[in-house]
Design a protein around this motif. Structure first.
Motif, PDB file in Angstrom:
ATOM      1  N   THR A  85     -53.548  71.218 -88.314  1.00 24.22           N
ATOM      2  CA  THR A  85     -52.391  70.428 -88.751  1.00 24.22           C
ATOM      3  C   THR A  85     -52.015  70.620 -90.213  1.00 24.22           C
ATOM      4  OG1 THR A  85     -53.799  68.527 -89.340  1.00 24.22           O
ATOM      5  CG2 THR A  85     -52.987  68.640 -87.065  1.00 24.22           C
ATOM      6  N   GLY A  86     -52.712  71.479 -90.932  1.00 18.60           N
ATOM      7  CA  GLY A  86     -52.537  71.568 -92.376  1.00 18.60           C
ATOM      8  C   GLY A  86     -51.316  72.343 -92.830  1.00 18.60           C
ATOM      9  N   ILE A  87     -50.960  72.108 -94.078  1.00 23.38           N
ATOM     10  CA  ILE A  87     -49.794  72.748 -94.685  1.00 23.38           C
ATOM     11  C   ILE A  87     -49.950  74.255 -94.746  1.00 23.38           C
ATOM     12  CG2 ILE A  87     -48.553  73.020 -96.878  1.00 23.38           C
ATOM     13  CD1 ILE A  87     -49.140  70.009 -97.367  1.00 23.38           C
ATOM     14  N   ILE A  88     -51.127  74.719 -95.151  1.00 23.56           N
ATOM     15  CA  ILE A  88     -51.311  76.160 -95.347  1.00 23.56           C
ATOM     16  C   ILE A  88     -51.078  76.924 -94.058  1.00 23.56           C
ATOM     17  CG2 ILE A  88     -53.045  77.929 -95.880  1.00 23.56           C
ATOM     18  CD1 ILE A  88     -54.117  76.008 -98.032  1.00 23.56           C
ATOM     19  N   GLY A  89     -51.548  76.394 -92.947  1.00 27.38           N
ATOM     20  CA  GLY A  89     -51.328  77.068 -91.675  1.00 27.38           C
ATOM     21  C   GLY A  89     -49.910  76.967 -91.160  1.00 27.38           C
ATOM     22  N   ALA A  90     -49.189  75.917 -91.565  1.00 28.73           N
ATOM     23  CA  ALA A  90     -47.849  75.685 -91.028  1.00 28.73           C
ATOM     24  C   ALA A  90     -46.730  76.208 -91.908  1.00 28.73           C
ATOM     25  CB  ALA A  90     -47.649  74.176 -90.813  1.00 28.73           C
ATOM     26  N   ALA A  91     -47.019  76.476 -93.167  1.00 31.70           N
ATOM     27  CA  ALA A  91     -45.967  76.828 -94.121  1.00 31.70           C
ATOM     28  C   ALA A  91     -45.323  78.170 -93.789  1.00 31.70           C
ATOM     29  CB  ALA A  91     -46.545  76.860 -95.535  1.00 31.70           C
ATOM     30  N   ARG A  92     -44.077  78.292 -94.186  1.00 28.65           N
ATOM     31  CA  ARG A  92     -43.349  79.549 -94.030  1.00 28.65           C
ATOM     32  C   ARG A  92     -43.968  80.624 -94.930  1.00 28.65           C
ATOM     33  NH1 ARG A  92     -37.074  77.441 -94.723  1.00 28.65           N
ATOM     34  NH2 ARG A  92     -36.890  76.368 -92.708  1.00 28.65           N
ATOM     35  N   PRO A  93     -43.869  81.895 -94.546  1.00 24.59           N
ATOM     36  CA  PRO A  93     -44.350  82.968 -95.424  1.00 24.59           C
ATOM     37  C   PRO A  93     -43.659  82.892 -96.792  1.00 24.59           C
ATOM     38  CG  PRO A  93     -43.894  83.821 -93.232  1.00 24.59           C
ATOM     39  CD  PRO A  93     -43.374  82.410 -93.251  1.00 24.59           C
ATOM     40  N   GLY A  94     -44.453  82.985 -97.841  1.00 23.18           N
ATOM     41  CA  GLY A  94     -43.896  82.950 -99.191  1.00 23.18           C
ATOM     42  C   GLY A  94     -43.554  81.577 -99.716  1.00 23.18           C
ATOM     43  N   GLU A 131     -35.624  57.868 -95.710  1.00 20.30           N
ATOM     44  CA  GLU A 131     -34.391  58.118 -94.967  1.00 20.30           C
ATOM     45  C   GLU A 131     -33.190  57.485 -95.670  1.00 20.30           C
ATOM     46  OE1 GLU A 131     -35.358  58.619 -90.303  1.00 20.30           O
ATOM     47  OE2 GLU A 131     -35.851  56.637 -91.105  1.00 20.30           O
ATOM     48  N   ALA A 132     -33.393  56.293 -96.209  1.00 20.74           N
ATOM     49  CA  ALA A 132     -32.299  55.633 -96.928  1.00 20.74           C
ATOM     50  C   ALA A 132     -31.882  56.421 -98.165  1.00 20.74           C
ATOM     51  CB  ALA A 132     -32.722  54.216 -97.330  1.00 20.74           C
ATOM     52  N   ALA A 133     -32.842  57.141 -98.749  1.00 16.78           N
ATOM     53  CA  ALA A 133     -32.545  57.964 -99.928  1.00 16.78           C
ATOM     54  C   ALA A 133     -31.879  59.283 -99.559  1.00 16.78           C
ATOM     55  CB  ALA A 133     -33.826  58.243-100.711  1.00 16.78           C
ATOM     56  N   GLY A 134     -31.887  59.632 -98.265  1.00 17.59           N
ATOM     57  CA  GLY A 134     -31.219  60.851 -97.819  1.00 17.59           C
ATOM     58  C   GLY A 134     -32.117  61.909 -97.235  1.00 17.59           C
ATOM     59  N   ALA A 135     -33.404  61.595 -97.055  1.00 19.68           N
ATOM     60  CA  ALA A 135     -34.343  62.575 -96.487  1.00 19.68           C
ATOM     61  C   ALA A 135     -34.294  62.547 -94.964  1.00 19.68           C
ATOM     62  CB  ALA A 135     -35.761  62.283 -96.962  1.00 19.68           C
ATOM     63  N   THR A 136     -34.737  63.629 -94.364  1.00 18.22           N
ATOM     64  CA  THR A 136     -34.921  63.710 -92.920  1.00 18.22           C
ATOM     65  C   THR A 136     -36.371  63.403 -92.599  1.00 18.22           C
ATOM     66  OG1 THR A 136     -33.187  65.380 -92.683  1.00 18.22           O
ATOM     67  CG2 THR A 136     -34.798  65.219 -90.899  1.00 18.22           C
ATOM     68  N   ARG A 137     -36.611  62.507 -91.672  1.00 23.01           N
ATOM     69  CA  ARG A 137     -37.966  62.147 -91.287  1.00 23.01           C
ATOM     70  C   ARG A 137     -38.605  63.295 -90.503  1.00 23.01           C
ATOM     71  NH1 ARG A 137     -40.361  56.817 -88.716  1.00 23.01           N
ATOM     72  NH2 ARG A 137     -38.574  55.869 -89.760  1.00 23.01           N
ATOM     73  N   ALA A 138     -39.825  63.666 -90.881  1.00 23.34           N
ATOM     74  CA  ALA A 138     -40.589  64.681 -90.146  1.00 23.34           C
ATOM     75  C   ALA A 138     -41.623  63.994 -89.270  1.00 23.34           C
ATOM     76  CB  ALA A 138     -41.280  65.636 -91.115  1.00 23.34           C
ATOM     77  N   ALA A 139     -41.927  64.606 -88.141  1.00 20.83           N
ATOM     78  CA  ALA A 139     -42.869  64.013 -87.193  1.00 20.83           C
ATOM     79  C   ALA A 139     -44.315  64.180 -87.617  1.00 20.83           C
ATOM     80  CB  ALA A 139     -42.663  64.615 -85.810  1.00 20.83           C
ATOM     81  N   SER A 140     -44.589  65.150 -88.491  1.00 23.92           N
ATOM     82  CA  SER A 140     -45.967  65.434 -88.900  1.00 23.92           C
ATOM     83  C   SER A 140     -45.956  66.225 -90.192  1.00 23.92           C
ATOM     84  CB  SER A 140     -46.692  66.234 -87.815  1.00 23.92           C
ATOM     85  OG  SER A 140     -46.100  67.521 -87.681  1.00 23.92           O
ATOM     86  N   VAL A 141     -47.133  66.374 -90.778  1.00 23.83           N
ATOM     87  CA  VAL A 141     -47.278  67.224 -91.957  1.00 23.83           C
ATOM     88  C   VAL A 141     -46.843  68.643 -91.642  1.00 23.83           C
ATOM     89  CG1 VAL A 141     -48.971  68.315 -93.488  1.00 23.83           C
ATOM     90  CG2 VAL A 141     -49.105  65.856 -93.035  1.00 23.83           C
ATOM     91  N   ALA A 142     -47.323  69.170 -90.536  1.00 25.98           N
ATOM     92  CA  ALA A 142     -47.019  70.548 -90.166  1.00 25.98           C
ATOM     93  C   ALA A 142     -45.530  70.746 -89.922  1.00 25.98           C
ATOM     94  CB  ALA A 142     -47.823  70.946 -88.931  1.00 25.98           C
TER      95      ALA A 142
END
Length: 298
Positions: free
Chosen positions: A80-89, A41-52
């Protein structure tokens, strides 16, 4: 500029994320460590609540995780995985150093889901991550590698397309097996020279210009003096920890066993680093610190 999800914010991932933000990319960050998230966050990122949540908010997902089991879980968990949560493409970039079989399994699952993915392990250590001078060894289809290249360029100085899925990991473990073997050989040579009454600087002056020349000698000399920037001059404070070298040597031996390759020197290097890392906190020292064990120091 892309919106990037970065998952795994340790000693390597944290500064890699910071360099992406410096380049102008937006970032959603996730890690199990509260301290890592605070730094992100100090570097400028937005904190996400989970991997998904991180993956679902991004065009590109970058991961830097400890081992194959973690990569499989983070990408392939149905709930909870990336593959299931990721945007199309979406483009998926795994920068972890893991076994080739896991890399290919995750890449196959991503392809089946209609996502592009590359394995892109790195060389250059924490210093390279902070300076943005990493080398990426990348495995994956041509289109996915070319899509990943502008992202990787923000974090490194070189991007080498090694071939299809898993070949980035193959290149990394082969390279680091060479590195581990060479470091042991350089340490042994300096300790032999010590016992023969040959000054370390004199050996360096000869070998750095002769057939013994290698990166472990000229860039990372394991004795204090000849290379002022080497960890030997700061009491072996880790740039690349011995425990991480042992991990990579184990991966190389697993790959050798599964592929039927003969790697006797790699096997010996693994055994020596295992002995070294079992000496108290030695695994946290730089991998060049194995010279202490070779010198007979406890």
């Amino acid at each position: 500029m892309a919106t990037i999800a970065f998952i795994g914010l340790g000693n390597m991932g944290g500064p890699m994320l910071a360099n992406l933000i410096k380049a102008g990319h937006g970032a959603h960050a996730f890690d199990l460590s509260e301290n890592a998230l605070v730094r992100a966050e100090a570097a400028g990122a937005t904190r996400a609540a989970s991997v998904a949540a991180a993956a679902g908010a991004a065009d590109v997902v970058v991961t830097m995780l400890p081992a194959g089991q973690h990569v499989r879980a983070v990408y392939m968990d149905e709930a909870t995985g990336i593959i299931g949560a990721a945007r199309p493409g979406a483009l998926l970039i795994d920068c972890s150093t893991i076994d080739v079989d896991s890399a290919r399994a995750v890449a196959g699952a991503a392809t089946d889901a209609g996502l592009r993915m590359v394995d892109a392990p790195v060389s250059g250590g924490v210093g390279g991550a902070e300076a943005g001078t990493l080398t990426f060894m990348v495995g994956g289809p041509d289109d996915a590698v070319e899509a990943a290249r502008p992202i990787l360029d923000c974090m490194g100085k070189a991007v080498v397309h090694a071939g299809g899925p898993g070949t980035g990991q193959a290149a990394k473990i082969c390279n680091n097996m060479m590195l581990g073997i060479q470091m042991v050989s350089v340490c042994e040579a300096f300790m032999l020279a010590k016992r023969l009454g040959l000054d370390a600087q004199k050996l360096f002056d000869v070998s750095s210009k002769a057939s013994g020349q290698c990166w472990s000698l000229t860039t990372y000399c394991p004795v204090p003096g000849p290379v002022p920037t080497s960890p030997a001059n700061r009491d072996y404070q880790a740039g690349f920890a011995a425990a991480m070298m042992l991990k990579d040597l184990k991966l190389a031996q697993q790959a050798a066993a599964s592929s039927g390759a003969a790697t006797p020197m790699g096997s010996m290097a693994e055994s020596l680093y295992a002995l070294f890392c079992n000496q108290g906190d030695a695994g946290a020292l730089d991998f060049s610190g194995i010279i202490r064990m070779i010198d007979g120091q406890s």
